[in-house]
Design a protein around this motif. Structure first.
Motif, PDB file in Angstrom:
ATOM      1  N   VAL A  59       0.847  -1.189   0.000  1.00 14.39           N
ATOM      2  CA  VAL A  59       0.000   0.000   0.000  1.00 14.39           C
ATOM      3  C   VAL A  59       0.883   1.240   0.000  1.00 14.39           C
ATOM      4  O   VAL A  59       1.845   1.329   0.773  1.00 14.39           O
ATOM      5  N   VAL A  60       0.564   2.196  -0.878  1.00  9.93           N
ATOM      6  CA  VAL A  60       1.311   3.449  -0.984  1.00  9.93           C
ATOM      7  C   VAL A  60       0.452   4.589  -0.451  1.00  9.93           C
ATOM      8  O   VAL A  60      -0.741   4.676  -0.762  1.00  9.93           O
ATOM      9  N   PHE A  91       3.477  -1.077   4.034  1.00  2.69           N
ATOM     10  CA  PHE A  91       3.081   0.270   3.646  1.00  2.69           C
ATOM     11  C   PHE A  91       4.316   1.050   3.202  1.00  2.69           C
ATOM     12  O   PHE A  91       5.358   1.011   3.863  1.00  2.69           O
ATOM     13  N   VAL A  92       4.188   1.764   2.082  1.00  6.82           N
ATOM     14  CA  VAL A  92       5.265   2.584   1.542  1.00  6.82           C
ATOM     15  C   VAL A  92       4.799   4.029   1.544  1.00  6.82           C
ATOM     16  O   VAL A  92       3.755   4.360   0.965  1.00  6.82           O
ATOM     17  N   VAL A  93       5.559   4.890   2.199  1.00 10.01           N
ATOM     18  CA  VAL A  93       5.181   6.296   2.369  1.00 10.01           C
ATOM     19  C   VAL A  93       6.099   7.170   1.524  1.00 10.01           C
ATOM     20  O   VAL A  93       7.324   7.053   1.601  1.00 10.01           O
ATOM     21  N   VAL A  94       5.486   8.051   0.715  1.00  9.23           N
ATOM     22  CA  VAL A  94       6.246   9.027  -0.058  1.00  9.23           C
ATOM     23  C   VAL A  94       6.457  10.259   0.804  1.00  9.23           C
ATOM     24  O   VAL A  94       5.487  10.867   1.279  1.00  9.23           O
ATOM     25  N   GLY A 106       3.539  -1.898  14.902  1.00 11.78           N
ATOM     26  CA  GLY A 106       3.177  -3.248  14.486  1.00 11.78           C
ATOM     27  C   GLY A 106       2.989  -3.394  12.992  1.00 11.78           C
ATOM     28  O   GLY A 106       2.751  -4.504  12.502  1.00 11.78           O
ATOM     29  N   LEU A 107       3.089  -2.292  12.243  1.00 13.85           N
ATOM     30  CA  LEU A 107       2.954  -2.323  10.796  1.00 13.85           C
ATOM     31  C   LEU A 107       4.320  -2.175  10.139  1.00 13.85           C
ATOM     32  O   LEU A 107       5.256  -1.612  10.718  1.00 13.85           O
ATOM     33  N   ASP A 108       4.429  -2.678   8.922  1.00 19.69           N
ATOM     34  CA  ASP A 108       5.668  -2.652   8.153  1.00 19.69           C
ATOM     35  C   ASP A 108       5.708  -1.363   7.334  1.00 19.69           C
ATOM     36  O   ASP A 108       4.995  -1.234   6.336  1.00 19.69           O
ATOM     37  N   ALA A 117       7.287   7.780  -8.086  1.00 21.00           N
ATOM     38  CA  ALA A 117       7.578   6.652  -8.975  1.00 21.00           C
ATOM     39  C   ALA A 117       8.427   5.603  -8.269  1.00 21.00           C
ATOM     40  O   ALA A 117       8.192   4.395  -8.405  1.00 21.00           O
ATOM     41  N   ASP A 118       9.405   6.048  -7.493  1.00 20.23           N
ATOM     42  CA  ASP A 118      10.249   5.105  -6.752  1.00 20.23           C
ATOM     43  C   ASP A 118       9.460   4.418  -5.644  1.00 20.23           C
ATOM     44  O   ASP A 118       9.689   3.239  -5.347  1.00 20.23           O
ATOM     45  N   ALA A 119       8.534   5.146  -5.033  1.00 15.24           N
ATOM     46  CA  ALA A 119       7.701   4.531  -3.998  1.00 15.24           C
ATOM     47  C   ALA A 119       6.817   3.443  -4.601  1.00 15.24           C
ATOM     48  O   ALA A 119       6.660   2.360  -4.026  1.00 15.24           O
ATOM     49  N   VAL A 120       6.225   3.717  -5.757  1.00 17.12           N
ATOM     50  CA  VAL A 120       5.392   2.717  -6.428  1.00 17.12           C
ATOM     51  C   VAL A 120       6.244   1.519  -6.836  1.00 17.12           C
ATOM     52  O   VAL A 120       5.818   0.363  -6.693  1.00 17.12           O
ATOM     53  N   ALA A 121       7.452   1.771  -7.319  1.00 15.64           N
ATOM     54  CA  ALA A 121       8.346   0.672  -7.700  1.00 15.64           C
ATOM     55  C   ALA A 121       8.703  -0.193  -6.488  1.00 15.64           C
ATOM     56  O   ALA A 121       8.728  -1.430  -6.575  1.00 15.64           O
ATOM     57  N   ALA A 122       8.979   0.459  -5.358  1.00 18.67           N
ATOM     58  CA  ALA A 122       9.291  -0.293  -4.138  1.00 18.67           C
ATOM     59  C   ALA A 122       8.099  -1.120  -3.692  1.00 18.67           C
ATOM     60  O   ALA A 122       8.245  -2.278  -3.263  1.00 18.67           O
TER      61      ALA A 122
END
Length: 206
Positions: A59-60, A91-94, A106-108, A117-122
């Motif tokens: 999730v971004v 979870f990936v945060v920009v 407790g969340l990743d 773009a790099d966040a979506v790629a990750a």
């Protein structure tokens, strides 16, 4: 195949929060009505939430939304991602500056400082790894906020746009579309209307 899905609730007048949103008032004034469907007992609402979240491989989200969900009035065990319908995807945060601490330990969480773009790629890497491990296709979900989803659409990063159109007019708040985006061709795939929302799914032409 891993898809990039922008999934967000929006008012009839195009806002994804009410006015005066912030860490202590995450959805803004009146904005909580946008997500009534996610806590509804309607079987179609429950099915749509379950089907969407069960495919979440990663999730971004943008930094502003992170500050809301990780803030003192943010997520807890009953109001976290998927409203109890799914486990805990990464979870990936920009962000330009990662936070010094995280409440929801407790969340990743992964913080990407080099752009959307790099966040979506990750996130795609994480989702594809989870797909391989679990033997089923999982997607990347862009959950917001509005600026993140709008920027992803403008950059051509989105495969599917999933809108949950709430029957409310907020009058002001955070707009999903600012009027500066380039034209995009959408192909409607499904429409499901319930008492709390009209759920719309579009394929996005790149």
């Amino acid at each position: 195949m891993t898809r990039i899905i922008a999934d967000i609730s929006v008012s009839l007048d195009g806002f994804v929060t009410g006015p005066d949103s912030g860490p202590d008032n995450g959805m803004g004034t009146g904005g909580e009505t946008l997500h009534t469907w996610a806590f509804s007992d309607d079987p179609d609402d429950r099915r749509i939430l379950r089907e969407a979240t069960v495919r979440s491989g990663a999730v971004v989200l943008g930094r502003r939304l992170f500050d809301v969900v990780d803030g003192p009035k943010g997520w807890d065990d009953t109001t976290g991602y998927g409203a109890g319908e799914v486990g805990k995807p990464p979870f990936v945060v920009v962000t330009s500056t990662p936070p010094k601490s995280v409440r929801l330990t407790g969340l990743d969480w992964t913080f990407v400082t080099t752009g959307l773009a790099d966040a979506v790629a990750a996130a795609r890497e994480r989702a594809e790894a989870a797909s391989s491990a679990g033997g089923k296709d999982l997607d990347v979900v862009l959950m917001g906020g509005g600026a993140t989803v709008g920027s992803a659409l403008e950059a051509g990063l989105v495969d599917v746009l999933s809108l949950h159109l709430a029957p409310v007019v907020l009058g002001a708040g955070t707009p999903l579309f600012t009027g500066g985006a380039s034209p995009r061709t959408l192909v409607r795939r499904s429409v499901v209307a319930t008492s709390t929302a009209t759920h719309l799914i579009y394929d996005v032409s790149r």
